[in-house]
Design an enzyme around this catalytic site. Structure first.
Site, PDB file in Angstrom:
ATOM      1  N   ASP A 134      39.262  15.216  -0.577  1.00  0.00           N
ATOM      2  CA  ASP A 134      39.994  14.165  -1.271  1.00  0.00           C
ATOM      3  C   ASP A 134      40.177  14.657  -2.708  1.00  0.00           C
ATOM      4  OD1 ASP A 134      40.985  11.509  -1.889  1.00  0.00           O
ATOM      5  OD2 ASP A 134      39.062  11.169  -2.897  1.00  0.00           O
ATOM      6  N   ASP A 159      41.404  12.284  -5.872  1.00  0.00           N
ATOM      7  CA  ASP A 159      41.084  11.307  -6.923  1.00  0.00           C
ATOM      8  C   ASP A 159      39.667  10.754  -6.788  1.00  0.00           C
ATOM      9  OD1 ASP A 159      43.646  10.974  -8.441  1.00  0.00           O
ATOM     10  OD2 ASP A 159      44.361  10.679  -6.401  1.00  0.00           O
TER      11      ASP A 159
HETATM   12 MG   LIG Z   1      39.262   9.342  -3.778  1.00  0.00          MG
END
Ligand SMILES: [Mg+2]
Length: 228
Positions: free
Chosen positions: A12, A14
């Site tokens: 991932d 962010d």
């Molecule tokens: Mg995230």
């Protein structure tokens, strides 16, 4: 071994590799405050893992803002341009990505963000971005029809490795409850590195929960250890 050996790793972006969730919070808080509404942590945590338009939809509806989701996204977009170029990497992110790349472990990015948003946030981190075999950017990807907690982003991302790894051969790194759910729904192991405010009960399906990426021991999943 407590964990299963993996061959491929999906990240991932962010809140996991990038300390960008604080900046999204800042932008959402600013726009909501302009209309006299409070953007709470409760609302924030429910949005982690969503695509941008899904966030806009939920915020405008939940807080009854006098804006369409497009107008909300436009107002936030102006703030992103100021906030995002200075975003910092999370502790341990660069070390882990470089380590896996150096040892030939295939790695990819699986983010709900759009292509434009990734470009803005990774402006100063291009070298790191180039280490990934590919980038699956949910909001800009016609194959990724839904945000997390739907598993499709991880399934699409894994399918783009030439080796077509099986889900059980993939390890996901996530910071969000929705991301952990998505990875588990895809039948992948998932290491969660959550915001400390997230209730651990919500992360009970994670394979492993860490306070920081710096605490990750690759050998636990059959990956080359640091220093190897
Ligand atoms: Mg995230």
């Amino acid at each position: 071994m407590q964990f299963k050996k993996v061959t491929h790793v999906l990240f991932d972006l962010d809140g996991l590799l990038l300390d960008s969730e604080v900046l999204y919070t800042k932008a959402f808080t600013t726009v909501c405050a302009k209309y006299g509404k409070e953007f709470t942590w409760e609302l924030k945590s429910s949005l982690l893992g969503f695509q941008g338009h899904e966030c806009a939809e939920k915020i405008t509806k939940t807080l009854d803002l006098p804006l369409t989701k497009q107008e909300f996204m436009k107002e936030c977009g102006k703030l992103y341009e100021v906030l995002f170029p200075s975003v910092q990497l999370m502790p341990g992110a660069e070390k882990l990505v470089k380590h896996l790349h150096k040892h030939g472990v295939p790695i990819a990015l699986a983010t709900s963000s759009s292509k434009e948003s990734v470009a803005l946030k990774m402006k100063d981190h291009q070298e790191l971005l180039d280490l990934f075999h590919h980038h699956t950017m949910g909001q800009s990807d016609p194959e990724v029809t839904k945000g997390k907690p739907d598993p499709i982003i991880f399934q699409v991302c894994a399918s783009r490795f030439p080796e077509k790894p099986k889900p059980e051969d993939c390890l996901v790194f996530e910071d969000a409850v929705n991301g952990v759910k998505a990875a588990r729904a895809a039948n992948m192991q998932v290491v969660a590195v959550p915001d400390p405010r997230i209730d651990l009960e919500q992360l009970k399906d994670a394979t492993l929960v860490l306070k920081s990426l710096e605490d990750f021991q690759p050998e636990l999943f059959g990956l080359p250890p640091y220093g190897a």
